[in-house]
Design a protein around this motif. Structure first.
Motif, PDB file in Angstrom:
ATOM      1  N   ASN A 188       0.894  -1.296  -0.139  1.00  0.00           N
ATOM      2  CA  ASN A 188       0.065   0.126  -0.007  1.00  0.00           C
ATOM      3  C   ASN A 188       0.770   1.183   0.015  1.00  0.00           C
ATOM      4  N   VAL A 209       1.478   7.189   3.244  1.00  0.00           N
ATOM      5  CA  VAL A 209       0.832   8.318   3.550  1.00  0.00           C
ATOM      6  C   VAL A 209       1.961   9.149   3.842  1.00  0.00           C
ATOM      7  N   ASP A 237       3.298  12.040   5.908  1.00  0.00           N
ATOM      8  CA  ASP A 237       2.947  12.838   6.874  1.00  0.00           C
ATOM      9  C   ASP A 237       3.930  13.396   8.046  1.00  0.00           C
ATOM     10  N   ASP A 246       3.026   4.429  10.504  1.00  0.00           N
ATOM     11  CA  ASP A 246       2.514   3.587   9.364  1.00  0.00           C
ATOM     12  C   ASP A 246       2.813   2.201   9.555  1.00  0.00           C
ATOM     13  N   TYR A 301      10.779   5.256  -0.890  1.00  0.00           N
ATOM     14  CA  TYR A 301      10.139   5.869   0.417  1.00  0.00           C
ATOM     15  C   TYR A 301      11.288   5.761   1.218  1.00  0.00           C
ATOM     16  N   LYS A 354       7.315  14.103  -2.667  1.00  0.00           N
ATOM     17  CA  LYS A 354       6.560  14.276  -1.471  1.00  0.00           C
ATOM     18  C   LYS A 354       7.630  14.421  -0.452  1.00  0.00           C
TER      19      LYS A 354
END
Length: 357
Positions: free
Chosen positions: A38, A41, A43, A48, A85, A161
């Motif tokens: 998945n 997110v 933030d 997570d 990530y 991001k």
């Protein structure tokens, strides 16, 4: 942008000169980044479910690999079909930052830095710096600063991001903080060399390193700033890294760590060993540095391997047979791998080539 690029070139060219004066043999670190089912997110929160399953890297060390840093730094990594990530957790009792303009020289604040060389040729690599205000500096560098290079300071990681979460209070000099967490998602697409290229490194590795710049600080009128000595000069910064460089210079990509992007889902187990051929590349870069040092002394390139080293190059018990060829504008050193029969070549500008026989 051009002016800041020139400033950085001047600063880091000084680092590169130091790099030839001292070289320590250090084995690069490695890490297995598992696939997350998945999307994460972004933030700044490290709770997570996927992050909970991921392993931390070994704690950061001083860039030369000698001194233990004052504050702890660790990283986790994951990936999916769209993003790479990165989660960085930094212990810091005084979290501060004042640079708010994108593509300014972020390492004038305490920051976290990402260095990536997708094909491992020690050229055409990418740098990302972010401070506690989540201000970004991203740039593309065609060659390390030890060579005449081009720095694209206006290159942007489109779709990047990032988010910061401070455990304490940012820019508050009256309290003590725990630190800050930085969460990053870098689109694979920013590293594509051609339109639509499938460059996701599934079951493959990239050369990666991370750096944390940390300054001694002073508090002036209640505000943080970099500390100066009695002559008004800024005290030198600390450079803490995941995989040590052996010198105070992040811009030696051949020394960066190895991140293997496993197709196995996070929670499973995989294995990665640095390939033997990579160790042949390390030997070639060692000879390249010796050629640089030889040229600095003699104002010409050595014409024989024995002029560079009288010791045999040995990898995994195999004696390597480097061949040095000179030509009008430089040289090439080649080694045929006893493991894969591939031929690896390094040129006078540090360009690295690989040929299958």
């Amino acid at each position: 942008m051009q002016n800041s690029s020139k400033i950085v070139s001047l600063i880091l060219s000084c680092f590169s000169l130091l790099g030839f004066a001292q070289q320590n043999k250090i084995t690069p670190k490695n890490y297995i980044a598992y696939k997350t089912p998945n999307a994460i997110v972004i933030d700044g929160d490290d709770t997570d479910a996927a992050w909970e399953k991921a392993q931390w890297t070994t704690p950061f060390v001083d860039i030369e690999g000698i001194i233990k840093p004052k504050y702890n730094t660790e990283v986790k990594m994951l990936w999916d079909d769209n993003y790479y990530y990165i989660l960085a957790k930094m212990e810091e009792p005084h979290v501060w930052a004042n640079l708010k303009k994108r593509d300014t020289i972020i390492f004038y604040n305490n920051d976290f830095e990402v260095f990536i060389d997708p094909d491992g040729d020690a050229q055409n690599y990418y740098e990302l710096e972010i401070n506690a205000l989540n201000t970004v500096w991203d740039l593309f560098i065609n060659k390390p600063y030890r060579e005449k290079n081009v720095v694209l300071n206006d290159w942007n990681m489109t779709g990047l991001k990032s988010a910061v979460k401070v455990h304490g209070t940012l820019n508050n000099s009256s309290d003590t903080d725990k630190g800050w967490v930085l969460e990053i998602a870098i689109p694979w697409a920013v590293y594509q060399k051609s339109y639509g290229e499938d460059n996701v490194p599934k079951d493959n590795f990239w050369r990666v390193n991370f750096s944390r710049v940390n300054w001694q600080h002073a508090i002036v009128n209640g505000k943080y700033e970099r500390k100066k000595d009695t002559k008004g000069k800024f005290l030198p910064e600390y450079n803490w890294v995941w995989s040590p460089q052996g010198v105070i210079n992040m811009h030696e990509p051949e020394k960066w760590g190895y991140v293997y992007f496993s197709s196995k889902e996070i929670g499973n187990s995989d294995n990665f060993t640095i390939p033997k051929d990579e160790k042949i590349k390390w030997e070639l870069f060692s000879l390249y540095r010796k050629q640089k040092a030889y040229h600095n002394t003699h104002k010409s390139w050595a014409k024989s391997i024995v002029d560079l080293s009288k010791e045999s190059s040995i990898v995994e018990g195999k004696i390597l047979k480097p061949i040095l060829e000179n030509y009008s504008s430089g040289y090439a050193i080649s080694i045929k791998s006893p493991f894969s029969n591939k031929t690896f070549i390094i040129k006078e500008d540090g360009q690295f080539l690989e040929h299958s026989n």
